[in-house]
Design an enzyme around this catalytic site. Structure first.
Site, PDB file in Angstrom:
ATOM      1  N   SER A   1       0.866  -1.182   0.000  1.00 20.51           N
ATOM      2  CA  SER A   1       0.000   0.000   0.000  1.00 20.51           C
ATOM      3  C   SER A   1       0.900   1.229   0.000  1.00 20.51           C
ATOM      4  O   SER A   1       2.114   1.111  -0.135  1.00 20.51           O
ATOM      5  CB  SER A   1      -0.934  -0.025   1.196  1.00 20.51           C
ATOM      6  OG  SER A   1      -0.164  -0.023   2.358  1.00 20.51           O
TER       7      SER A   1
ATOM      8  N   GLU B   1       1.076  10.615 -10.725  1.00 16.63           N
ATOM      9  CA  GLU B   1      -0.065   9.914 -11.352  1.00 16.63           C
ATOM     10  C   GLU B   1      -1.326  10.194 -10.555  1.00 16.63           C
ATOM     11  O   GLU B   1      -1.249  10.422  -9.349  1.00 16.63           O
ATOM     12  CB  GLU B   1       0.192   8.385 -11.318  1.00 16.63           C
ATOM     13  CG  GLU B   1       1.493   7.979 -11.966  1.00 16.63           C
ATOM     14  CD  GLU B   1       1.815   6.492 -11.780  1.00 16.63           C
ATOM     15  OE1 GLU B   1       1.111   5.819 -11.009  1.00 16.63           O
ATOM     16  OE2 GLU B   1       2.772   6.037 -12.419  1.00 16.63           O
TER      17      GLU B   1
ATOM     18  N   LYS C   1      -4.448   9.132  -8.359  1.00 14.63           N
ATOM     19  CA  LYS C   1      -4.714   7.951  -7.532  1.00 14.63           C
ATOM     20  C   LYS C   1      -6.138   7.490  -7.833  1.00 14.63           C
ATOM     21  O   LYS C   1      -7.120   8.115  -7.407  1.00 14.63           O
ATOM     22  CB  LYS C   1      -4.553   8.280  -6.055  1.00 14.63           C
ATOM     23  CG  LYS C   1      -4.674   7.041  -5.167  1.00 14.63           C
ATOM     24  CD  LYS C   1      -4.176   7.322  -3.760  1.00 14.63           C
ATOM     25  CE  LYS C   1      -4.071   6.054  -2.935  1.00 14.63           C
ATOM     26  NZ  LYS C   1      -5.339   5.357  -2.773  1.00 14.63           N
TER      27      LYS C   1
ATOM     28  N   ASP D   1      -9.574   5.567  -7.908  1.00 12.97           N
ATOM     29  CA  ASP D   1     -10.374   5.041  -6.815  1.00 12.97           C
ATOM     30  C   ASP D   1     -11.131   3.808  -7.290  1.00 12.97           C
ATOM     31  O   ASP D   1     -12.302   3.859  -7.639  1.00 12.97           O
ATOM     32  CB  ASP D   1     -11.340   6.126  -6.345  1.00 12.97           C
ATOM     33  CG  ASP D   1     -11.863   5.835  -4.960  1.00 12.97           C
ATOM     34  OD1 ASP D   1     -11.398   4.854  -4.350  1.00 12.97           O
ATOM     35  OD2 ASP D   1     -12.728   6.583  -4.489  1.00 12.97           O
TER      36      ASP D   1
ATOM     37  N   GLU E   1      -5.173  -0.586 -11.494  1.00 15.17           N
ATOM     38  CA  GLU E   1      -6.460  -0.371 -10.842  1.00 15.17           C
ATOM     39  C   GLU E   1      -7.596  -0.669 -11.822  1.00 15.17           C
ATOM     40  O   GLU E   1      -7.551  -0.251 -12.971  1.00 15.17           O
ATOM     41  CB  GLU E   1      -6.534   1.099 -10.400  1.00 15.17           C
ATOM     42  CG  GLU E   1      -7.526   1.368  -9.307  1.00 15.17           C
ATOM     43  CD  GLU E   1      -6.957   1.150  -7.892  1.00 15.17           C
ATOM     44  OE1 GLU E   1      -5.868   0.547  -7.760  1.00 15.17           O
ATOM     45  OE2 GLU E   1      -7.626   1.578  -6.944  1.00 15.17           O
TER      46      GLU E   1
ATOM     47  N   TYR F   1      -0.342   0.634 -13.387  1.00 14.87           N
ATOM     48  CA  TYR F   1       0.491   1.641 -12.730  1.00 14.87           C
ATOM     49  C   TYR F   1       1.774   1.104 -12.102  1.00 14.87           C
ATOM     50  O   TYR F   1       2.553   1.862 -11.557  1.00 14.87           O
ATOM     51  CB  TYR F   1      -0.290   2.471 -11.712  1.00 14.87           C
ATOM     52  CG  TYR F   1      -0.993   1.690 -10.624  1.00 14.87           C
ATOM     53  CD1 TYR F   1      -0.311   0.870  -9.751  1.00 14.87           C
ATOM     54  CD2 TYR F   1      -2.374   1.818 -10.476  1.00 14.87           C
ATOM     55  CE1 TYR F   1      -0.960   0.177  -8.763  1.00 14.87           C
ATOM     56  CE2 TYR F   1      -3.047   1.126  -9.486  1.00 14.87           C
ATOM     57  CZ  TYR F   1      -2.321   0.298  -8.629  1.00 14.87           C
ATOM     58  OH  TYR F   1      -2.971  -0.392  -7.655  1.00 14.87           O
TER      59      TYR F   1
ATOM     60  N   LYS G   1      -3.482  12.901  -0.763  1.00 17.52           N
ATOM     61  CA  LYS G   1      -4.930  12.735  -0.838  1.00 17.52           C
ATOM     62  C   LYS G   1      -5.660  14.063  -1.011  1.00 17.52           C
ATOM     63  O   LYS G   1      -5.254  15.075  -0.448  1.00 17.52           O
ATOM     64  CB  LYS G   1      -5.438  12.061   0.445  1.00 17.52           C
ATOM     65  CG  LYS G   1      -4.982  10.628   0.613  1.00 17.52           C
ATOM     66  CD  LYS G   1      -5.675   9.750  -0.397  1.00 17.52           C
ATOM     67  CE  LYS G   1      -5.962   8.351   0.085  1.00 17.52           C
ATOM     68  NZ  LYS G   1      -6.652   8.124   1.289  1.00 17.52           N
TER      69      LYS G   1
ATOM     70  N   CYS H   1     -48.775  20.366  -3.708  1.00 17.85           N
ATOM     71  CA  CYS H   1     -47.600  21.222  -3.893  1.00 17.85           C
ATOM     72  C   CYS H   1     -47.379  22.042  -2.620  1.00 17.85           C
ATOM     73  O   CYS H   1     -48.306  22.694  -2.140  1.00 17.85           O
ATOM     74  CB  CYS H   1     -47.797  22.151  -5.089  1.00 17.85           C
ATOM     75  SG  CYS H   1     -46.467  23.350  -5.269  1.00 17.85           S
TER      76      CYS H   1
ATOM     77  N   CYS I   1     -48.065  25.972  -3.881  1.00 17.04           N
ATOM     78  CA  CYS I   1     -49.363  26.474  -4.358  1.00 17.04           C
ATOM     79  C   CYS I   1     -50.517  25.546  -3.976  1.00 17.04           C
ATOM     80  O   CYS I   1     -51.660  25.821  -4.309  1.00 17.04           O
ATOM     81  CB  CYS I   1     -49.337  26.696  -5.867  1.00 17.04           C
ATOM     82  SG  CYS I   1     -49.346  25.153  -6.792  1.00 17.04           S
TER      83      CYS I   1
ATOM     84  N   CYS J   1     -45.672  19.376  -9.925  1.00 18.42           N
ATOM     85  CA  CYS J   1     -46.778  20.305  -9.757  1.00 18.42           C
ATOM     86  C   CYS J   1     -47.078  20.821 -11.155  1.00 18.42           C
ATOM     87  O   CYS J   1     -46.189  21.318 -11.844  1.00 18.42           O
ATOM     88  CB  CYS J   1     -46.362  21.459  -8.848  1.00 18.42           C
ATOM     89  SG  CYS J   1     -47.471  22.869  -8.947  1.00 18.42           S
TER      90      CYS J   1
ATOM     91  N   CYS K   1     -47.968  28.730 -10.103  1.00 16.95           N
ATOM     92  CA  CYS K   1     -47.338  28.310  -8.847  1.00 16.95           C
ATOM     93  C   CYS K   1     -46.163  29.253  -8.601  1.00 16.95           C
ATOM     94  O   CYS K   1     -45.285  29.389  -9.450  1.00 16.95           O
ATOM     95  CB  CYS K   1     -46.861  26.865  -8.977  1.00 16.95           C
ATOM     96  SG  CYS K   1     -45.772  26.326  -7.644  1.00 16.95           S
TER      97      CYS K   1
HETATM   98  S1  IVH Z   1       1.159   2.364  -6.722  1.00 11.67           S
HETATM   99  C1  IVH Z   1       4.105   0.180  -4.276  1.00 11.67           C
HETATM  100  N1  IVH Z   1      -0.217   4.004  -8.211  1.00 11.67           N
HETATM  101  O1  IVH Z   1      -3.680   2.960  -4.009  1.00 11.67           O
HETATM  102  C2  IVH Z   1       3.088   1.060  -4.896  1.00 11.67           C
HETATM  103  N2  IVH Z   1      -1.342   2.831  -6.477  1.00 11.67           N
HETATM  104  O2  IVH Z   1      -2.741   2.939  -1.174  1.00 11.67           O
HETATM  105  C3  IVH Z   1       1.787   0.404  -5.043  1.00 11.67           C
HETATM  106  N3  IVH Z   1      -3.742   3.280  -6.366  1.00 11.67           N
HETATM  107  O3  IVH Z   1      -3.557  -0.489  -3.464  1.00 11.67           O
HETATM  108  C4  IVH Z   1       0.694   1.222  -5.517  1.00 11.67           C
HETATM  109  N4  IVH Z   1      -3.816   4.672  -8.069  1.00 11.67           N
HETATM  110  O4  IVH Z   1      -5.092   0.347  -5.294  1.00 11.67           O
HETATM  111  C5  IVH Z   1      -0.247   3.147  -7.180  1.00 11.67           C
HETATM  112  N5  IVH Z   1      -1.319   5.461  -9.644  1.00 11.67           N
HETATM  113  C6  IVH Z   1      -1.340   4.594  -8.619  1.00 11.67           C
HETATM  114  C7  IVH Z   1      -2.535   4.288  -7.922  1.00 11.67           C
HETATM  115  C8  IVH Z   1      -2.485   3.405  -6.844  1.00 11.67           C
HETATM  116  C9  IVH Z   1      -4.532   4.056  -7.134  1.00 11.67           C
HETATM  117  C10 IVH Z   1      -4.225   2.492  -5.211  1.00 11.67           C
HETATM  118  C11 IVH Z   1      -3.880   1.026  -5.280  1.00 11.67           C
HETATM  119  C12 IVH Z   1      -3.154   0.711  -4.025  1.00 11.67           C
HETATM  120  C13 IVH Z   1      -3.496   1.864  -3.149  1.00 11.67           C
HETATM  121  C14 IVH Z   1      -2.350   2.134  -2.220  1.00 11.67           C
END
Ligand code: IVH
Length: 672
Positions: free
Chosen positions: A82, A114, A116, A118, A174, A226, A315, A409, A412, A427, A433
């Site tokens: 992560s 890059e 992030k 979701d 992702e 990624y 974030k 409504c 009115c 309405c 109205c």
């Molecule tokens: S790199 C060692 N790049 O964020 C690096 N992660 O908090 C591994 N995620 O589980 C992750 N966009 O699901 C990386 N451009 C991006 C990302 C990304 C979304 C997510 C991914 C990961 C989580 C880590």
């Protein structure tokens, strides 16, 4: 079309994969859907006759035909990590300082920046270039085997597209559901009694964990690569950004916003830029990620427990929060639509304090069973109105009651109705109205409409409440003494308002049409109508055939327009407005020649970040262009987004003028 030999069959597999890649990954098709389907059918035909010849990367092999009983557990060859987080520039500077210290350098670091995404992290394993396994992240050590589901995704190559491929390559990235596909899917699910998802992330998760891959195949999922996991020694590159380029060559989708930046200032600029684009993107993101670009530097920095020292997530402020519903009110819109609104205990979401959230309509309230007193999740995404996502049932007060929509409504008092097939209660009292009267006048005077300076929403309400105006036309007969008699209205502001109203008389026909507030007639349609009919008289007389003949006017819009001009009171208001002296420069025939792109043939290619493809197409048409699919000697202009491929090359070969997305955005602004 018929395939007659194994060699032809193999060539056809490659051709179809090539076209699917152009369509799904590059968003830049070279053949029509019909041509693709025909070629696909021929392939299927051959495979039915010679099932022993089927190759694993045939596009027909994306969908397995049997549901699984469960997902197997698989160990990741290398753990899926992560990321650490930063939430401010200070924290980012601290991260950067740790990186510099770890590398014993005092210089700007190059970071691969890059978005992030979701969605859900997935690892896809290729052996000798063929997809052999795909797994969810799970706990980082072990995940679930979702190979059959991942194979259904058109943005995941079944075979790496290169002559030389590494023996082993694990591609990580992702899986997201694009917003457009999410809304379409939910609309379909709602109609068919299937599960509706709260957001694209949940939809992507739910779709990937489907035991029946045939269902997954129907969900609009998209994979962005990624990083890489296990790779054989032949895959030796020096930079993360080079790895991304290589993956792109292999056929993966790499996010078009990815960029290498220098130092903290470069990271901050990227964070700001992506933050601004966020609402307009077609996928959800919850921040950006910075990764030290140099792979030998990454190696020096290494890892702490579960996250790399060489990367961090930055974030965006949270977009979801919990709060309590203090009341549920219903609002009456311009067209009489009744919208329930939750009044909330103030809460900060995404850096903004919110006190209201839309509950959309009665069906939504029923589905989510939202009640006064409930603790709820509220969500705010970009510019959209905050909404209630779901109720925290464990916190529901014991004495709570289900919410009932009113039958009358709230403004009115007239009876409310629901049209067949519509979720919205309305309405039907129209301009009788007061709520609809106010909303219509606000719309009339708004910036995109007649643009009356000095007339804000509050003032419109005051004027209506005081009985001074009943229709937009009454604005043009207001006297200074009447206006300055209103609360908080000095003589000076009264005079300003009257000046603003006077000035709005010199206007344009498209704005006038827009300001009438005909249902479904937005700015673009108003412009189309103005150009086509050149005056109110012809527009009022237009029949269905004349209307549907116009670009972007379908049967529904035509019906709304016809209905509007059938109402005697609408015609009276229009006449009163014209009598008050509203005019516009005559639209000369052919007005189109004055538009920037009149008579020009334009092609659109590559990825766009500020608008969708259909918005871009509409914008080009509004500028007078004829939009076609392929570049030829007849093409006058190519609008090239990011990662434009063969069309850009061809345009350059032919000496066709090329502009970027920003050019189109700027030109469209000039139209307003
Ligand atoms: S790199 C060692 N790049 O964020 C690096 N992660 O908090 C591994 N995620 O589980 C992750 N966009 O699901 C990386 N451009 C991006 C990302 C990304 C979304 C997510 C991914 C990961 C989580 C880590």
């Amino acid at each position: 079309m018929r395939i007659n030999s194994l060699a032809e069959y193999l060539a056809q597999v490659d051709t179809l994969n090539h076209h699917a890649h152009r369509y799904y990954v590059l968003d830049d098709p070279e053949i029509s859907d019909a041509e693709y389907d025909q070629a696909y059918q021929a392939l299927l035909q051959y495979e039915t006759e010679f099932p022993e010849s089927i190759v694993p990367n045939s596009p027909t092999q994306r969908v397995a035909d049997q549901p699984l009983s469960h997902f197997e557990s698989v160990a990741h060859a290398l753990p899926m990590l992560s990321l650490g987080n930063v939430f401010s520039e200070d924290e980012l500077m601290a991260f950067d300082a740790r990186v510099q210290k770890g590398l014993s350098v005092h210089e700007q670091i190059n970071y691969a920046a890059e978005p992030k995404l979701d969605g859900l992290a997935v690892s896809i394993r290729y052996e000798k270039g063929l997809l052999v396994q795909a797994a969810t992240r799970g706990d980082g050590q072990k995940g679930e085997n979702i190979t059959a589901n991942v194979k259904t995704m058109a943005t995941v190559p079944l075979k790496l597209t290169a002559k030389q491929v590494p023996d082993v390559l694990e591609v990580r990235g992702e899986v997201v559901m694009l917003r457009k596909g999410f809304h379409e899917y939910n609309a379909w699910a709602e109609k068919n009694g299937e599960k509706v998802f709260a957001n694209p992330r949940n939809a992507a998760a739910g779709s990937l964990r489907q035991l029946d891959p045939r269902k997954t195949a129907q969900r609009p999922l998209s994979f962005f690569a990624y990083s890489v996991g296990e790779v054989s020694t032949s895959f030796q590159l020096k930079k993360h950004s080079d790895v991304m380029s290589q993956l792109r060559e292999f056929g993966f989708q790499i996010n078009h916003l990815n960029q290498v930046v220098q130092g903290v200032s470069g990271c901050m600029a990227f964070y700001q830029k992506v933050g601004h684009l966020r609402a307009a993107l077609d996928f959800d993101i919850d921040g950006v990620v910075y990764k030290v670009d140099d792979l030998s530097q990454q190696e020096t920095l290494g890892f702490v427990t579960k996250a790399p020292r060489w990367a961090t997530a930055h974030k965006f402020p949270a977009e979801e929060a919990t709060t309590v519903i203090e009341a549920i009110d219903v609002q009456v819109g311009r067209t009489g639509s009744i919208t329930p609104v939750a009044r909330l205990k103030a809460v900060t979401v995404g850096g903004v304090s919110i006190t209201n959230a839309t509950l959309h309509n009665e069906d939504e309230i029923r589905r989510k069973d939202v009640r006064v007193g409930d603790t709820v999740f509220v969500r705010r995404a970009g510019d959209v109105i905050p909404e209630v996502v779901k109720v925290v049932l464990s916190k529901r007060p014991e004495d709570s009651e289900t919410f009932e929509m009113p039958s009358q409504c709230p403004v009115c008092d007239s009876q409310l109705f629901k049209a067949e097939g519509e979720a919205v209660l309305r309405c039907l009292n129209g301009l009788n109205c007061d709520a609809q009267r106010k909303e219509s006048i606000k719309h009339f005077s708004s910036r995109k409409g007649m643009d009356i300076d000095g007339l804000g929403d509050k003032l419109v309400e005051q004027l209506v409440d005081a009985g001074l105006i009943k229709t937009p036309a009454d604005l043009y007969h207001l006297k200074e003494a009447q206006v300055s008699g209103l609360e908080r209205m000095a003589q000076k502001s009264a005079q300003n308002l009257l000046n603003g109203i006077e000035q709005s008389k010199q206007n344009t026909l498209p704005r006038f049409i827009y300001s009438l507030g005909i249902r479904e007639v937005g700015e673009a349609t108003a412009l189309t109508l103005a150009n086509a009919f050149k005056g109110m008289e012809a527009l009022i007389k237009a029949d269905e055939a004349a209307l549907v003949a116009l670009p972007d006017v379908g049967e529904v819009v035509a019906a709304r327009i016809l209905h509007y001009f059938k109402q005697e009171n609408n015609l009276q208001v229009i006449q009163a407005l014209l009598d008050a002296g509203i005019t516009w420069p005559e639209i000369e025939a052919p007005v189109e020649s004055e538009l920037t792109l009149s008579g020009k043939t334009v092609v659109l290619t590559g990825k766009l970040s500020q608008m969708t493809r259909s918005e871009a197409k509409n914008a080009l048409q509004a500028l007078g262009a004829k939009v076609t699919g392929s570049v030829s000697a007849k093409t006058d202009l190519l609008v090239a987004g990011e990662n434009a491929g063969s069309k850009l090359a061809k345009a350059q070969d032919l000496g066709v003028e090329v502009v970027d997305e920003q050019w189109l955005v700027d030109q469209s602004k000039l139209l307003r």
